[in-house]
Design an enzyme around this catalytic site. Structure first.
Site, mmCIF file in Angstrom:
data_model
loop_
_atom_site.group_PDB
_atom_site.id
_atom_site.type_symbol
_atom_site.label_atom_id
_atom_site.label_comp_id
_atom_site.label_asym_id
_atom_site.label_seq_id
_atom_site.Cartn_x
_atom_site.Cartn_y
_atom_site.Cartn_z
ATOM 1 N N ALA A 32 16.385 -17.750 55.992
ATOM 2 C CA ALA A 32 14.983 -17.705 55.518
ATOM 3 C C ALA A 32 14.449 -19.142 55.498
ATOM 4 C CB ALA A 32 14.864 -17.035 54.159
ATOM 5 N N LEU A 33 14.517 -19.758 56.657
ATOM 6 C CA LEU A 33 14.300 -21.209 56.762
ATOM 7 C C LEU A 33 12.860 -21.617 56.483
ATOM 8 C CD1 LEU A 33 16.505 -21.947 59.888
ATOM 9 C CD2 LEU A 33 17.143 -21.807 57.470
ATOM 10 N N HIS A 34 12.736 -22.796 55.896
ATOM 11 C CA HIS A 34 11.426 -23.376 55.602
ATOM 12 C C HIS A 34 11.523 -24.879 55.883
ATOM 13 C CE1 HIS A 34 13.442 -24.702 51.992
ATOM 14 N NE2 HIS A 34 13.644 -23.457 51.613
ATOM 15 N N GLY A 36 11.842 -27.371 54.060
ATOM 16 C CA GLY A 36 12.910 -28.103 53.352
ATOM 17 C C GLY A 36 14.191 -28.116 54.189
ATOM 18 N N HIS A 37 14.566 -26.940 54.736
ATOM 19 C CA HIS A 37 15.782 -26.872 55.559
ATOM 20 C C HIS A 37 15.645 -27.768 56.795
ATOM 21 C CE1 HIS A 37 16.041 -22.677 53.660
ATOM 22 N NE2 HIS A 37 17.114 -23.312 53.234
ATOM 23 N N GLN A 61 28.052 -15.807 45.457
ATOM 24 C CA GLN A 61 27.308 -16.663 44.534
ATOM 25 C C GLN A 61 26.136 -15.917 43.883
ATOM 26 O OE1 GLN A 61 26.325 -19.499 47.875
ATOM 27 N NE2 GLN A 61 24.396 -19.696 46.780
ATOM 28 N N LYS A 149 16.619 -30.363 45.583
ATOM 29 C CA LYS A 149 15.986 -29.293 44.797
ATOM 30 C C LYS A 149 17.038 -28.581 43.938
ATOM 31 C CE LYS A 149 13.647 -25.119 44.497
ATOM 32 N NZ LYS A 149 14.765 -24.216 44.623
ATOM 33 N N GLN A 153 23.688 -28.080 41.841
ATOM 34 C CA GLN A 153 24.579 -27.738 42.967
ATOM 35 C C GLN A 153 25.036 -29.005 43.685
ATOM 36 O OE1 GLN A 153 24.004 -24.406 45.925
ATOM 37 N NE2 GLN A 153 23.213 -26.046 47.196
ATOM 38 N N SER A 185 10.984 -23.161 48.769
ATOM 39 C CA SER A 185 12.209 -22.388 48.526
ATOM 40 C C SER A 185 12.079 -21.056 49.255
ATOM 41 C CB SER A 185 12.351 -22.143 47.020
ATOM 42 O OG SER A 185 13.210 -21.044 46.786
HETATM 43 O O1 PAF Z 1 21.926 -24.008 48.740
HETATM 44 C C1 PAF Z 1 22.229 -22.971 49.378
HETATM 45 O O2 PAF Z 1 21.462 -22.459 50.183
HETATM 46 C C2 PAF Z 1 23.596 -22.345 49.147
HETATM 47 O O3 PAF Z 1 23.990 -22.423 47.814
HETATM 48 C C3 PAF Z 1 24.681 -22.920 50.085
HETATM 49 C C4 PAF Z 1 24.946 -24.382 49.816
HETATM 50 C C5 PAF Z 1 24.266 -22.715 51.540
HETATM 51 C C6 PAF Z 1 25.995 -22.161 49.850
HETATM 52 O O4 PAF Z 1 25.867 -20.805 50.105
#
Ligand code: PAF
Length: 283
Positions: A32-34, A36-37, A61, A149, A153, A185
């Protein structure tokens, strides 16, 4: 751009790249790229000759009441975006190849993973640490780029890499913001247009902290309480936590000392959507 779905094939490609003395930069995502990615890809490209980009919605997760099943998965669109950003290899495994039937090992993070997001999402960071370690082992990067962001993590991944002596340099990418200050996000698509404009309150909180610190307010608890009050007065918003931490230790901080770095962490629910954000300050 080559698309690889098999972890063994990806590992094989990474081994060959390393044998050919290529530096590998990895960007890990859940798709679901934006924008930020895509900014992470740019940083990866600056630090390495080959960029591996991973897309994997990691079930381990997500909590049982979270959005695993409705998490957006626009794969074709993501492929086009990754390609146009200049990714060399897109690694997109399926769940079974990452967690085969007999899989049973999970990393256990320490105290850092038990505060803030860790309280509200029990087990979340153990799931993140496990998949990140697996993806490190599969893609064998020299550098790995993670967005600021998700500041907690990022801190946990830095701790993981240091504690387990992984020879990987972690690069932090600045937060990309929309016009109203909302941090980009993949989950912003859950917001209605009204909620989207209200969500600017998180950034307004960060700006408020900046002003109060610049005006020499030393009581971080007071500033956090003022921001909580701002959030409560915004329609449909509920603060989950608003807290300053010492940037070096991520320990909660109540009083600002001179010449130190602090981070303000915020989590806010707007309707049924949770948003997190943060800002870094030097006193
Ligand atoms: O930040 C995320 O999108 C996720 O937590 C990651 C680091 C890809 C791990 O699944």
């Amino acid at each position: 751009m080559q698309i690889i779905t098999d972890p063994v094939q990806m590992q094989d490609v990474a081994n060959k790249l390393r044998l050919n003395r290529q530096r590998i930069g990895v960007v890990m995502t859940m798709g679901a790229l934006h924008e930020g990615h895509l900014s992470l890809v740019k940083l990866a490209r600056e630090s390495a000759g080959t960029v591996i980009f991973t897309i994997f919605v990691n079930p381990r997760q997500f909590g049982p009441a979270e959005d695993l099943h409705r998490y957006p998965r626009p794969f074709e669109k993501d492929v086009a975006l990754a390609k146009s950003a200049g990714v060399d290899y897109l690694f997109a495994p399926d769940v079974e190849s990452i967690y085969p039937e007999l899989f049973q090992t999970t990393l256990s993070c320490g105290a850092l993973a038990e505060r803030f997001e860790g309280v509200l999402r029990p087990g979340h960071f153990n799931g993140v640490a496990t998949i990140v370690t697996k993806l490190f082992n599969i893609t064998k990067p020299h550098t790995a780029i993670f967005g600021e962001k998700d500041a907690q993590q990022l801190a946990i991944i830095r701790r993981l890499v240091s504690d387990l002596n992984m020879d990987i340099s972690i690069v932090a990418a600045p937060i990309v913001r929309e016009e109203n200050g909302l941090a980009v996000s993949s989950r912003n698509i859950y917001l209605s247009s009204q909620q989207h404009s209200t969500a600017g309150i998180l950034y307004q909180g960060i700006c408020h902290a900046e002003k109060r610190l610049a005006a020499q307010e030393k009581n971080l608890g007071t500033i956090a309480a003022e921001i909580e009050a701002m959030i409560i007065s915004a329609p449909g918003c509920r603060p989950e936590y608003v807290s300053f931490v010492d940037e070096a230790t991520f320990e909660p901080a109540e009083t600002a000392e001179a010449a130190k770095e602090y981070r303000l962490l915020l989590a806010v629910s707007i309707g049924s959507v949770r948003l997190i954000d943060n800002g870094k300050f030097r006193t």
